[in-house]
Motif scaffolding. Structure first.
Motif, PDB file in Angstrom:
ATOM      1  N   ASP A 187       0.822  -1.211   0.000  1.00 46.66           N
ATOM      2  CA  ASP A 187       0.000   0.000   0.000  1.00 46.66           C
ATOM      3  C   ASP A 187       0.861   1.267   0.000  1.00 46.66           C
ATOM      4  N   PRO A 188       1.672   1.487  -1.040  1.00 45.82           N
ATOM      5  CA  PRO A 188       2.554   2.659  -1.072  1.00 45.82           C
ATOM      6  C   PRO A 188       1.793   3.983  -1.081  1.00 45.82           C
ATOM      7  N   ALA A 189       0.532   4.008  -1.500  1.00 51.34           N
ATOM      8  CA  ALA A 189      -0.260   5.245  -1.495  1.00 51.34           C
ATOM      9  C   ALA A 189      -1.002   5.441  -0.181  1.00 51.34           C
ATOM     10  N   ASN A 190      -0.876   4.483   0.738  1.00 52.31           N
ATOM     11  CA  ASN A 190      -1.547   4.543   2.039  1.00 52.31           C
ATOM     12  C   ASN A 190      -3.067   4.632   1.884  1.00 52.31           C
ATOM     13  N   LYS A 191      -3.598   3.930   0.906  1.00 53.53           N
ATOM     14  CA  LYS A 191      -5.048   3.934   0.707  1.00 53.53           C
ATOM     15  C   LYS A 191      -5.768   3.164   1.808  1.00 53.53           C
ATOM     16  N   LEU A 192      -5.067   2.234   2.449  1.00 54.09           N
ATOM     17  CA  LEU A 192      -5.669   1.491   3.556  1.00 54.09           C
ATOM     18  C   LEU A 192      -5.609   2.267   4.871  1.00 54.09           C
ATOM     19  N   ARG A 193      -4.849   3.370   4.861  1.00 53.70           N
ATOM     20  CA  ARG A 193      -4.717   4.270   6.027  1.00 53.70           C
ATOM     21  C   ARG A 193      -4.196   3.533   7.260  1.00 53.70           C
ATOM     22  N   GLU A 212       6.330   5.306  -8.988  1.00 51.58           N
ATOM     23  CA  GLU A 212       6.425   4.031  -9.703  1.00 51.58           C
ATOM     24  C   GLU A 212       5.649   2.944  -8.976  1.00 51.58           C
ATOM     25  N   ARG A 213       5.875   2.825  -7.666  1.00 54.20           N
ATOM     26  CA  ARG A 213       5.198   1.769  -6.924  1.00 54.20           C
ATOM     27  C   ARG A 213       3.714   2.065  -6.754  1.00 54.20           C
ATOM     28  N   VAL A 214       3.367   3.329  -6.623  1.00 54.72           N
ATOM     29  CA  VAL A 214       1.946   3.675  -6.515  1.00 54.72           C
ATOM     30  C   VAL A 214       1.213   3.270  -7.787  1.00 54.72           C
ATOM     31  N   ASN A 215       1.822   3.527  -8.928  1.00 55.39           N
ATOM     32  CA  ASN A 215       1.192   3.154 -10.195  1.00 55.39           C
ATOM     33  C   ASN A 215       1.096   1.643 -10.343  1.00 55.39           C
ATOM     34  N   GLU A 221      -5.105   7.187  -4.445  1.00 53.81           N
ATOM     35  CA  GLU A 221      -6.516   7.224  -4.045  1.00 53.81           C
ATOM     36  C   GLU A 221      -7.188   8.463  -4.621  1.00 53.81           C
ATOM     37  N   GLN A 222      -8.386   8.295  -5.184  1.00 50.59           N
ATOM     38  CA  GLN A 222      -9.144   9.419  -5.734  1.00 50.59           C
ATOM     39  C   GLN A 222      -9.897  10.141  -4.614  1.00 50.59           C
ATOM     40  N   GLU A 223     -10.078  11.446  -4.782  1.00 45.71           N
ATOM     41  CA  GLU A 223     -10.714  12.248  -3.736  1.00 45.71           C
ATOM     42  C   GLU A 223     -12.159  11.828  -3.491  1.00 45.71           C
TER      43      GLU A 223
END
Length: 339
Positions: A187-193, A212-215, A221-223
């Protein structure tokens, strides 16, 4: 756009992003966090490798103490390819070491010139009798072909040591660690918080995103995207870097094999299949001196040389074992000492 989002079915699959003789960067998909972290821990600490464990000092007139040089020798990476051909010391019938459980390296150098002489890992000579031609060789990766610097000698100074390399795991000592570092991320974008970023002004500026890893993980995460409280991680990024004794792919393969063995032992014990008298199975990776080996017996380390059980030297034979000082009373109660 998630380039790996169309993986067929829910079977575990692995995709390599980079692989060479030093590091392996890959993604494991359709996995779970517990198993992924277990694999990481096994690769760090439970893969058997070879390292110098005993040093016999025959001569040392350098400015460094014997213990200092021995510690440096223990941390020199040795080739561990084919280490399975060696026995653990605990499984060998020899008294100290032999060709079946160890590899002997000799370090012998003397400075006869006026210039400072440097002794490198390349100067470690491997004795004959090892099980194959690779295991025990010092790892040398620098362009000069010298390896790690062990000691410096001035004119007239000499060093002569016999080094016994044994098979072990990093749980016992870091010198047996096969990897310099293992990167592990999900979860590199921290979408799971799962993370709360500490910041002073702006978390987005102070915590830059690995694009790169987020993609590779499905994008940021979209707003307007609703938060899924039931979401769990299923894609894990590994970055395995070796110290040179084993190739990165060997570390991963041996890590999976070791984890499978440990799980099989658990299932075996749960089914009541223990064959040993004490119910323990020693088939897995262990260090040379575990279970009392080399320390004087099965209970070594749990008793003092002055009495049995857990009695202290001052409390043996006393009903209040271990609760008195050598003068017969504690400073907090009881009869005052008669000094």
């Amino acid at each position: 756009m998630d380039p790996y989002g169309d993986a067929e079915g829910k079977e575990i699959n692995v995709r390599f992003l980079q692989a060479d003789s030093v590091r392996a960067n890959f993604i494991v998909q359709n996995f779970n966090l517990e198993t992924a972290n277990s694999l990481r821990r096994v690769m760090l600490a439970e893969i058997p490798t070879l390292a110098i464990d005993v040093v016999e000092v025959l001569d040392n007139t350098s400015v460094l103490a014997d213990e200092f040089v021995c510690h440096r020798l223990g941390l020199i990476p040795l080739c561990s390819k084919g280490v399975d051909d060696l026995l653990y010391s605990r499984d060998c019938d020899c008294d100290g070491y032999c060709e079946n459980c160890s590899v002997v390296l000799t370090l012998h150098a003397k400075c006869t010139g006026n210039e400072i002489m440097k002794v490198f890992a390349r100067d470690l000579a491997v004795s004959a009798g090892r099980p194959n031609e690779e295991v025990g060789n010092p790892v040398i990766t620098d362009a000069e072909g010298q390896g790690s610097c062990i000691v410096k000698l001035r004119k007239g100074q000499a060093i002569h040591m016999r080094c016994i390399a044994k098979k072990g795991i990093a749980k016992e000592h870091a010198k047996w660690a096969p990897s310099a570092a293992i990167g592990f991320e999900y979860d590199p974008a921290n979408k799971l918080r799962h993370l709360d970023y500490w910041f002073e002004d702006d978390p987005k500026k102070e915590w830059p995103i690995d694009e790169e890893r987020v993609n590779l993980d499905g994008g940021p995460e979209q707003e307007d995207q609703e938060f899924d409280y039931d979401a769990v991680p299923s894609r894990f990024f590994f970055d395995v870097e070796t110290v040179g004794g084993l190739d990165p792919d060997q570390i991963v393969t041996l890590g999976i094999k070791t984890l499978q063995t440990k799980l099989a032992q658990v299932i075996h014990e749960l089914r009541g299949g223990g064959d040993n008298a004490d119910g323990q199975d020693f088939g897995g990776a262990q260090s040379p001196q575990m279970n009392g080996g080399g320390f004087g017996g099965q209970d070594a380390g749990y008793t003092t040389p002055y009495g049995g059980g857990n009695a202290s030297v001052w409390g043996a034979g006393n009903p209040a074992q271990g609760s008195t000082t050598p003068y017969g009373a504690t400073p907090y109660g009881g009869a005052p000492p008669s000094w």
